[in-house]
Scaffold this active site. Structure first.
Site, short mmCIF file in Angstrom:
data_model
loop_
_atom_site.label_atom_id
_atom_site.label_comp_id
_atom_site.label_asym_id
_atom_site.label_seq_id
_atom_site.Cartn_x
_atom_site.Cartn_y
_atom_site.Cartn_z
N HIS A 167 0.85 -1.19 0.00
CA HIS A 167 0.00 0.00 0.00
C HIS A 167 0.89 1.24 0.00
O HIS A 167 1.03 1.92 1.01
CB HIS A 167 -0.91 -0.03 1.23
CG HIS A 167 -2.01 0.96 1.21
ND1 HIS A 167 -3.18 0.79 1.90
CD2 HIS A 167 -2.14 2.16 0.59
CE1 HIS A 167 -3.97 1.82 1.72
NE2 HIS A 167 -3.35 2.67 0.92
N HIS A 184 -7.34 -0.59 4.40
CA HIS A 184 -7.94 0.16 5.52
C HIS A 184 -9.11 -0.60 6.15
O HIS A 184 -10.17 -0.03 6.38
CB HIS A 184 -8.46 1.52 5.06
CG HIS A 184 -7.42 2.43 4.49
ND1 HIS A 184 -6.35 2.88 5.23
CD2 HIS A 184 -7.29 2.98 3.27
CE1 HIS A 184 -5.61 3.67 4.46
NE2 HIS A 184 -6.15 3.75 3.27
N HIS A 217 -6.56 13.74 1.33
CA HIS A 217 -7.70 13.59 0.44
C HIS A 217 -8.22 14.92 -0.08
O HIS A 217 -9.38 15.03 -0.49
CB HIS A 217 -8.79 12.77 1.14
CG HIS A 217 -8.32 11.38 1.42
ND1 HIS A 217 -8.28 10.40 0.46
CD2 HIS A 217 -7.80 10.82 2.55
CE1 HIS A 217 -7.79 9.30 0.98
NE2 HIS A 217 -7.49 9.53 2.24
N ASP A 271 0.48 2.58 3.69
CA ASP A 271 -0.21 3.75 3.13
C ASP A 271 0.78 4.91 3.04
O ASP A 271 0.49 6.04 3.42
CB ASP A 271 -1.43 4.14 3.95
CG ASP A 271 -2.40 5.05 3.20
OD1 ASP A 271 -2.17 5.28 2.00
OD2 ASP A 271 -3.36 5.53 3.81
#
Length: 572
Positions: A138, A276, A324, A364
Site C-alpha cells: 500500500h 484500511h 484527500h 499507506d
C-alpha cells in the site's frame, strides 16, 4: 575426544541453538530456536584461525561448475520466518536461496547440504537474525525516495500506484492509463527495490481497466476518491479474473454509492484485498471492519493506527484532510474526515491483528502512513498485545514463537500471496530470490544491519569510508554496491500482468530489470493467509457508539503511552 562448552559460551561463539531464546529489540518478545541444522563441533565459521579456510571448511577442488557450490554462505543464522524459527547456514547462488541447512566442505565434513568453495563469499550471521525482505502493498508513489526509506526498515518490495506528488496520487494508490504506467515502469528501472503498479479501477466498461493491465499494471485498485461504485468494482473484478491480477479496494467512506452491504454484494464472492479494513484511513463508516470476517476477503490495515497509542487519534484528522484534498473551511469536508477517525475501531484493530483476523500490515506511505515503519510498528503491536492479552496459545515464558510467526507473516508471505508474487519472494525458502534482511537482535524491528537484494548487499550499516576500518562513526544506513549500476537490473524485479509479460512489455518499453508475471491471485480465500486466517462468524459495529463486537463479545484494548522500538533507537 569431545570438547564441552556451556550454552552461554557456545551462543557467544556460534549463536543460539535449540532451546535458546533471543529477545527481539527492547520488546518483551522472545524467539526460541526450534531446530538447529548446524553440527556441534563442525560449524562453518569464518575468520582468522576459523573453519572456513582452504582445505578445511572450504573445498580446495570444487569449481563453480558444480551446482552445489554457492556464491554466498550466510553462516549460523537465526532465521525468523512463518515457516519456523531455526538456526542454519543459508546458501545463495545466482541471486536465489538454493539451500538452508549446513554449508561447508564435503571432503572434510559430514552431511553437507551445499559446498563452500573458492567462488564463495561469507557473511557471518552467528548471533544475528535473518528474515525475508518486507513487502508493502500500500504505497503511494509520491516521492522517489520511498525505496530508500523502506530499505531503512527492511522493506524490499513496493506495490501501489501514483505518478509523483499529483493530487490524484497524493490521495489514491493508482497509476492511471498506459502513458503513466509506462513512464513509471521506466522511472523505477534503476531503483534498487522490487516494484508493482496498480491500475485505476473505475468505469462502467471493462475496456477502460483492461487497457491498463495490458500496459503492464500488476493489479487493480478501486479508490473512493476516484469513485468506488458498484459498477466500477464489478468491472474491475471481471478484468482481474480475466487476467489473473489482484484487486484491491478502498471503499466508500461517505456511503454515497452504497453501504457496506452493497459493496459486499458487488464482490459476488470474488477475491478482494480490502485496504484500511479498520477504517481510519478510509472505507465504509463505521462498519468496514465487518469485511475481516468474510472468507473471500483478504484484509489489511495500515501502520498509522498500529499500535493504538494515546497520540494515535490526534494525528489522524489532519492527515485525512491533507491526503484527500479536503478544505478545512468547508464543514462537509471536516465532517467527512471526522467520520473516519473512531477510537473504538482503532482499539479493536490491534486485537483483530493479534487474533489473526487482519492478515496484512501495510504503510499507506505518504498518504497517512510511513513506509519506513511497517516492520517496526508490526513488532510494536505484537509487543503491546503480549502485554495486554498475554501469551498466545502454545506460547510460554521466553517462547513467543506462535505470535512471532503470525506477525512476521503479515509483512512477508501474506502480502506476497495476495498479490501473486509468493513463488518469487516473501519467505526464507529454497527457490526464492535472496531478498533477505539481517538484524542484530538488539536492533530487531528498528534498524537492519544488512539488506540483500537478489543475493547482493544493497543497503547496510556502514561507517566512514575515509577511515581505516568499516566501523568508525558515523555508522548509518548507506547504499552499498548492489544499489548501483547494472547490478540494480540483475537483482531487482518489476512485476507485471501475465498478459504484459507474454506480450513482451520488457522489450517494448526498454526495461532492464528482471520482469516477472504475477499469478495465482484469483482463487484465494482467507484460508490462504498464513497464520492469519481467522474469519469471525460475526463482526458487528454499533452505529451509535462505534464499539466492535465479535460473536457478541466487545473487542477493545487500551492505548499505551510509550512503545518499544522508539526513543531508545531514534532521536526524533
Amino acid at each position: 575426544m569431545s570438547f564441552k562448552m556451556d550454552r552461554e559460551e557456545y551462543a557467544q561463539h556460534y549463536g543460539p541453538t535449540v532451546g535458546d531464546s533471543v529477545r527481539l529489540g527492547d520488546t518483551n518478545l522472545f524467539a526460541t530456536i526450534e531446530k538447529d541444522f548446524t553440527v556441534y563441533g563442525q560449524e562453518s565459521k569464518f575468520g582468522g584461525g576459523k573453519v572456513l579456510r582452504d582445505g578445511m571448511g572450504v573445498s580446495a577442488t570444487e569449481t563453480r561448475d558444480n551446482p552445489s557450490v554457492v556464491d554466498t554462505i550466510i553462516t549460523g543464522a537465526t532465521i525468523i520466518d512463518y515457516t519456523g524459527i531455526i538456526k542454519a547456514d543459508i546458501g545463495i547462488r545466482d541471486g536465489k536461496i538454493v539451500a538452508i541447512g549446513r554449508g561447508g566442505n564435503p571432503d572434510t565434513m559430514d552431511n553437507v547440504d551445499f559446498v563452500v568453495g573458492a567462488s564463495t563469499e561469507a557473511i557471518a550471521a552467528e548471533g544475528l537474525i535473518v528474515t525475508a525482505g518486507g513487502i508493502d502493498l500500500h504505497v503511494h508513489y509520491i516521492s522517489a525516495d520511498l525505496p530508500e526509506f523502506g530499505m531503512d526498515n527492511g522493506i524490499t518490495t513496493l506495490f501501489g500506484g501514483g505518478t509523483g506528488p499529483a493530487d490524484g496520487s497524493n490521495a489514491t494508490t493508482c497509476t492511471p492509463g498506459k502513458f503513466h504506467i509506462t513512464r513509471m515502469l521506466q522511472a523505477v528501472d534503476d531503483m534498487p527495490a522490487n516494484f508493482g503498479f496498480l491500475a485505476k479501477g473505475v468505469g462502467s466498461e471493462t475496456e477502460v481497466v483492461e487497457e491498463q493491465i495490458k500496459a503492464g499494471a500488476a493489479g487493480i485498485k478501486t479508490h473512493e476518491d476516484w469513485g468506488a461504485t458498484y459498477a466500477g468494482i464489478d468491472n474491475s473484478l471481471k478484468v482481474a479474473d480475466k487476467y489473473d491480477v489482484s484487486f484491491a479496494v478502498h471503499t466508500d467512506s461517505l456511503n454515497e454509492g452504497g453501504f457496506m452491504e452493497n459493496t459486499l454484494e458487488s464482490f459476488q464472492g470474488r477475491t478482494v484485498h480490502t485496504f484500511h479494513t479498520e477504517g481510519s484511513g478510509g472505507g465504509h463508516a463505521p462498519d468496514i471492519m465487518v469485511f475481516a470476517g468474510k472468507e473471500n476477503i483478504l484484509p489489511s490495515s495500515t501502520n498509522p493506527t498500529n499500535p493504538y497509542t494515546t497520540n494515535a487519534i490526534g494525528e489522524l484528522l489532519d492527515m485525512v484532510m491533507v491526503c484527500h484534498h479536503l478544505d478545512p473551511k468547508i464543514p462537509e469536508d471536516v465532517s467527512f474526515a471526522e467520520s473516519r477517525v473512531r477510537k473504538q475501531t482503532v482499539a479493536a484493530e490491534d486485537v483483530l491483528h493479534d487474533m489473526g483476523a487482519l492478515s496484512i500490515m501495510t504503510s499507506d506511505a505518504m498518504a497517512m502512513g510511513r513506509v519506513g515503519e511497517v516492520v517496526m510498528r508490526c513488532w510494536q503491536l505484537a509487543d503491546k498485545m503480549k502485554a495486554q492479552r498475554g501469551p498466545l496459545e502454545g506460547d510460554s515464558e521466553f517462547n513467543d514463537n506462535n505470535r512471532i510467526k503470525r506477525y512476521v507473516a503479515k509483512y512477508t508471505i501474506n502480502p506476497a500471496i495476495t498479490n501473486g508474487i509468493a513463488d518469487y519472494i516473501g519467505s526464507v525458502e529454497v527457490g526464492k530470490f535472496a531478498d533477505l534482511v539481517i538484524w542484530e537482535p538488539a536492533q530487531f524491528g528498528a534498524k537492519p544491519k544488512l539488506v540483500l537484494k537478489g543475493g547482493m548487499l544493497t543497503y547496510g550499516v556502514m561507517g566512514d569510508a575515509g577511515s581505516s576500518l568499516p566501523t568508525p562513526q558515523p555508522r548509518i544506513m548507506r547504499k552499498l554496491y548492489g544499489a548501483y549500476g547494472q547490478a540494480v537490473h540483475k537483482t531487482n524485479i518489476t512485476f507485471v500482468s501475465q498478459y504484459a509479460y507474454d506480450h513482451g512489455i520488457k522489450e517494448e518499453i526498454g526495461l532492464n530489470k528482471i520482469v516477472l508475471p504475477v499469478k495465482n491471485t484469483r482463487n484465494l480465500t482467507k484460508r490462504d493467509m498464513k497464520l492469519n486466517d481467522y474469519a469471525p462468524k460475526t463482526i458487528r459495529i454499533d452505529p451509535q457508539t462505534f464499539d466492535v463486537f465479535i460473536d457478541d463479545e466487545l473487542v477493545t484494548c487500551e492505548p499505551i503511552h510509550t512503545t518499544s522500538l522508539s526513543q531508545r533507537y531514534f532521536l526524533f
